[in-house]
Scaffold this motif. Structure first.
Motif, PDB file in Angstrom:
ATOM      1  N   SER A  54      69.083  42.214  50.325  1.00 19.43           N
ATOM      2  CA  SER A  54      69.969  42.938  50.374  1.00 19.43           C
ATOM      3  C   SER A  54      70.732  43.223  49.434  1.00 19.43           C
ATOM      4  O   SER A  54      71.854  43.779  48.820  1.00 19.43           O
ATOM      5  N   MET A  55      71.534  41.888  50.252  1.00 16.79           N
ATOM      6  CA  MET A  55      73.402  41.989  50.153  1.00 16.79           C
ATOM      7  C   MET A  55      74.098  40.380  49.558  1.00 16.79           C
ATOM      8  O   MET A  55      74.273  40.478  49.079  1.00 16.79           O
ATOM      9  N   THR A  56      72.546  39.365  49.159  1.00 18.90           N
ATOM     10  CA  THR A  56      72.455  38.412  48.294  1.00 18.90           C
ATOM     11  C   THR A  56      72.105  37.864  47.222  1.00 18.90           C
ATOM     12  O   THR A  56      71.034  38.733  47.003  1.00 18.90           O
TER      13      THR A  56
ATOM     14  N   THR B  67      74.266  41.186  43.387  1.00 21.76           N
ATOM     15  CA  THR B  67      75.690  41.396  44.760  1.00 21.76           C
ATOM     16  C   THR B  67      76.753  41.114  44.498  1.00 21.76           C
ATOM     17  O   THR B  67      77.141  39.403  43.747  1.00 21.76           O
ATOM     18  N   SER B  68      77.648  41.008  45.397  1.00 18.79           N
ATOM     19  CA  SER B  68      78.642  40.265  45.622  1.00 18.79           C
ATOM     20  C   SER B  68      79.144  39.259  46.183  1.00 18.79           C
ATOM     21  O   SER B  68      79.679  38.092  46.423  1.00 18.79           O
TER      22      SER B  68
END
Length: 190
Positions: free
Chosen positions: A130-132, A136-137
């Motif tokens: 969910s974060m990469t 995403t940021s």
């Protein structure tokens, strides 16, 4: 289940059992991997989800890592202190544990890779997925399965809370049998 709840952020995942026993929290429910060590200290619910540790690295270098043995070539590896990732990385045969850099959280481990202060990180699949990547940021960072064992998540309770554990296990069984847990997994990770 009819309980009022409040989410509490733990500043140090390594003290989760101390926080539980001291009454600062009543449940450990944030992706807690079931381990034999934890079973000695606390009650743990039936598993409600499967997970796995994955490698996180910049897109430019992720191809350098193909299996657990390839992690021996990393200059530094960020992991959350007291986590399943820390245990798994330190268990790799031949690993130089001085290269393993425990940090406060999985988010911090990911930030270390983003800032290039760590070559790689090992974090939960659920967090990495969910974060990469694109949108995403951390669009310039990817994750990869390099062969860590599959894990199961459970809910931690104080040893004195066996009646509460029974209620939680009944609810987990209900949600497994009616497909609700599977639908949540597919919605967020499928």
């Amino acid at each position: 289940m009819g309980y009022k709840y409040e989410f509490v952020f733990l500043n140090n995942w390594n003290t989760k059992v101390v926080d539980l026993d001291a009454g600062r929290i009543d449940l450990i429910w944030n992706g807690m991997t079931i381990t034999d060590e934890l079973k000695e200290s606390i009650l743990i619910s039936d598993p409600y989800m499967r997970n796995q540790q994955v490698l996180v690295a910049p897109n430019a270098t992720i191809g350098d890592y193909t299996d657990l043995a390839s992690l021996l070539n990393a200059g530094s590896i960020a992991v959350e202190t007291g986590s399943a990732a820390e245990l798994a990385v330190k268990a790799i045969p031949g690993i130089d544990t001085s290269k393993v850099r425990p940090v406060q959280s999985q988010a911090r481990a990911l930030m270390e890779v983003g800032a290039r202060t760590a070559d790689i990180a090992v974090i939960d699949y659920t967090m990495a997925s969910s974060m990469t990547g694109e949108g995403t940021s951390y669009a310039d960072i990817s994750y990869k399965d390099v062969g860590f064992e599959e894990e199961e998540y459970g809910i931690g309770l104080r040893k004195s809370d066996s009646a509460f554990l029974e209620k939680i296990n009944q609810k987990i069984a209900e949600y497994k049998s009616n497909g609700y847990l599977d639908s949540l997994y597919q919605k967020y990770f499928g």
